[in-house]
Design an enzyme around this catalytic site. Structure first.
Site, PDB file in Angstrom:
ATOM      1  N   ASP A  31      -8.678 -10.888  -1.154  1.00 42.50           N
ATOM      2  CA  ASP A  31      -9.773 -10.506  -0.253  1.00 42.50           C
ATOM      3  C   ASP A  31      -9.417 -10.745   1.218  1.00 42.50           C
ATOM      4  O   ASP A  31      -8.643 -11.650   1.529  1.00 42.50           O
ATOM      5  CB  ASP A  31     -11.008 -11.326  -0.638  1.00 42.50           C
ATOM      6  CG  ASP A  31     -12.281 -10.743  -0.073  1.00 42.50           C
ATOM      7  OD1 ASP A  31     -12.255  -9.591   0.406  1.00 42.50           O
ATOM      8  OD2 ASP A  31     -13.301 -11.440  -0.100  1.00 42.50           O
ATOM      9  N   HIS A  48      -4.864  -3.339   4.014  1.00 39.08           N
ATOM     10  CA  HIS A  48      -4.469  -3.261   2.599  1.00 39.08           C
ATOM     11  C   HIS A  48      -2.943  -3.198   2.468  1.00 39.08           C
ATOM     12  O   HIS A  48      -2.351  -3.781   1.576  1.00 39.08           O
ATOM     13  CB  HIS A  48      -5.106  -2.037   1.935  1.00 39.08           C
ATOM     14  CG  HIS A  48      -6.608  -2.118   1.856  1.00 39.08           C
ATOM     15  ND1 HIS A  48      -7.267  -3.236   1.425  1.00 39.08           N
ATOM     16  CD2 HIS A  48      -7.582  -1.212   2.167  1.00 39.08           C
ATOM     17  CE1 HIS A  48      -8.584  -3.022   1.458  1.00 39.08           C
ATOM     18  NE2 HIS A  48      -8.796  -1.802   1.914  1.00 39.08           N
ATOM     19  N   LEU A 142       7.048 -12.725 -16.722  1.00 35.90           N
ATOM     20  CA  LEU A 142       5.754 -12.814 -16.032  1.00 35.90           C
ATOM     21  C   LEU A 142       4.927 -11.587 -16.393  1.00 35.90           C
ATOM     22  O   LEU A 142       5.414 -10.455 -16.287  1.00 35.90           O
ATOM     23  CB  LEU A 142       5.973 -12.850 -14.504  1.00 35.90           C
ATOM     24  CG  LEU A 142       4.743 -12.627 -13.606  1.00 35.90           C
ATOM     25  CD1 LEU A 142       3.734 -13.762 -13.770  1.00 35.90           C
ATOM     26  CD2 LEU A 142       5.164 -12.539 -12.133  1.00 35.90           C
TER      27      LEU A 142
HETATM   28  C1  FPP Z   1     -10.431  -6.763  -0.636  1.00 38.90           C
HETATM   29  O1  FPP Z   1     -10.378  -6.814   0.767  1.00 38.90           O
HETATM   30  C2  FPP Z   1      -9.294  -6.033  -1.105  1.00 38.90           C
HETATM   31  C3  FPP Z   1      -9.369  -4.914  -1.849  1.00 38.90           C
HETATM   32  C4  FPP Z   1     -10.626  -4.280  -2.261  1.00 38.90           C
HETATM   33  C5  FPP Z   1      -8.131  -4.214  -2.256  1.00 38.90           C
HETATM   34  C6  FPP Z   1      -6.962  -5.084  -2.577  1.00 38.90           C
HETATM   35  C7  FPP Z   1      -5.832  -4.210  -2.819  1.00 38.90           C
HETATM   36  C8  FPP Z   1      -4.585  -4.373  -2.374  1.00 38.90           C
HETATM   37  C9  FPP Z   1      -4.099  -5.551  -1.645  1.00 38.90           C
HETATM   38  C10 FPP Z   1      -3.602  -3.308  -2.656  1.00 38.90           C
HETATM   39  C11 FPP Z   1      -3.488  -3.062  -4.122  1.00 38.90           C
HETATM   40  C12 FPP Z   1      -2.226  -2.493  -4.404  1.00 38.90           C
HETATM   41  C13 FPP Z   1      -1.415  -2.855  -5.398  1.00 38.90           C
HETATM   42  C14 FPP Z   1      -0.053  -2.428  -5.289  1.00 38.90           C
HETATM   43  C15 FPP Z   1      -1.799  -3.637  -6.575  1.00 38.90           C
HETATM   44  P1  FPP Z   1     -11.528  -6.128   1.598  1.00 38.90           P
HETATM   45  O2  FPP Z   1     -11.139  -4.758   1.902  1.00 38.90           O
HETATM   46  O3  FPP Z   1     -12.822  -6.235   0.859  1.00 38.90           O
HETATM   47  O4  FPP Z   1     -11.537  -7.013   2.875  1.00 38.90           O
HETATM   48  P2  FPP Z   1     -12.808  -7.426   3.749  1.00 38.90           P
HETATM   49  O5  FPP Z   1     -13.699  -8.225   2.842  1.00 38.90           O
HETATM   50  O6  FPP Z   1     -12.198  -8.237   4.828  1.00 38.90           O
HETATM   51  O7  FPP Z   1     -13.431  -6.159   4.235  1.00 38.90           O
END
Ligand code: FPP
Length: 253
Positions: A31, A48, A142
């Site tokens: 997050d 992201h 893993l």
């Molecule tokens: C939450 O941060 C994050 C997500 C909803 C997406 C997480 C995904 C990735 C890191 C990429 C996934 C890719 C792979 C290769 C598995 P947020 O956007 O809710 O952040 P905020 O709360 O600060 O708005």
């Protein structure tokens, strides 16, 4: 706020962490990507992208430590509510991650195990996920559970439906259904439950993640945003976990 120096006398190192039992399974809610980008005046999608960089480094740390299971929350059943361009960017990042990293993951013995309602994901992203799953299915070092279109409630309802079908067809009797039986019907069937749940970015929520599996997980919450999350934070979380008393509802031994 956080200290990164173990008991204050010895710095946290792999050797120090290996002196005590390591968690077998760690779950991470990745997050804070959006906030990380906003703080820098960048589009959320860049957050992201940096989040994926953090994930890569954390996977390497897992291999170094010899921890057998990592579950990461990449896309929830609720994330479809985000603007289309952000959803598309996340799906594209999954494709890019697999294209760039599959050789590495496979060479390290990592099993890429998508969990969630994957069938709802379409096109190239679905194809790549299935290719990665198939190619790495026999790896044992893993297990990387990538929660994609995942929701804990959806997972439980799916299991209930499957069990009902089996009871109706006579394959299962009601008496056979106990906690272990139920756990084995989940996406994570056969795996140990997460010992530790890490949530960066300071939110105090479970967000529909692994609702059944985290019944006795230890929580480790930090204000660090996921793109800033590094090996030292993982090590600190594991060190803190090792120094907690887990009682599983019993009394202190
Ligand atoms: C939450 O941060 C994050 C997500 C909803 C997406 C997480 C995904 C990735 C890191 C990429 C996934 C890719 C792979 C290769 C598995 P947020 O956007 O809710 O952040 P905020 O709360 O600060 O708005």
């Amino acid at each position: 706020m956080e200290k990164f120096s173990g008991d204050g006398q010895r710095p946290i190192t792999i050797e120090l962490l290996k002196e005590k039992p390591l968690p077998k399974h760690i779950a991470i809610i990745m997050d804070g990507n959006g906030r990380w980008a906003k703080k820098r005046g960048l589009p959320r999608t860049i957050g992201h992208r940096y989040g994926v960089e953090s994930l890569k480094k954390i996977i390497e740390s897992f291999v170094d430590l010899g921890i057998g299971y990592l579950t990461v929350y990449a896309f929830s059943t609720e994330n479809w509510k985000r603007p289309e361009d952000e959803v598309d960017a996340l799906m594209d990042l999954v494709v890019e991650f697999i294209d760039k990293e599959l050789d590495y993951l496979d060479s390290k013995g990592i099993k890429v195990n998508p969990i969630g309602y994957i069938e709802r994901i379409t096109g190239l992203t679905y194809e790549k996920i299935m290719t990665a799953k198939e190619r790495t299915k026999d790896n044992t070092v893993l297990t990387l559970n990538v929660a994609l279109n995942y929701g804990g409630r959806q997972e439980i309802v799916r299991s209930v439906k499957a069990i009902c079908q089996n009871v109706l067809s006579g394959e299962t009797t009601i008496d056979e259904i106990d906690e272990e039986f139920f756990a084995n019907t989940l996406y994570t069937g056969g795996q140990p439950d997460p010992d530790l749940l890490i949530r960066p970015s300071g939110e105090m929520r479970v967000s529909n993640f692994l609702l059944w599996q985290i019944a006795y997980s230890e929580f480790w919450i930090t204000n660090i945003l996921w793109p800033d999350f590094k090996q030292e934070h993982l090590w600190q979380a594991i060190y803190d976990y090792q120094n907690r008393q887990r009682r599983f509802g019993g009394l202190k031994s």
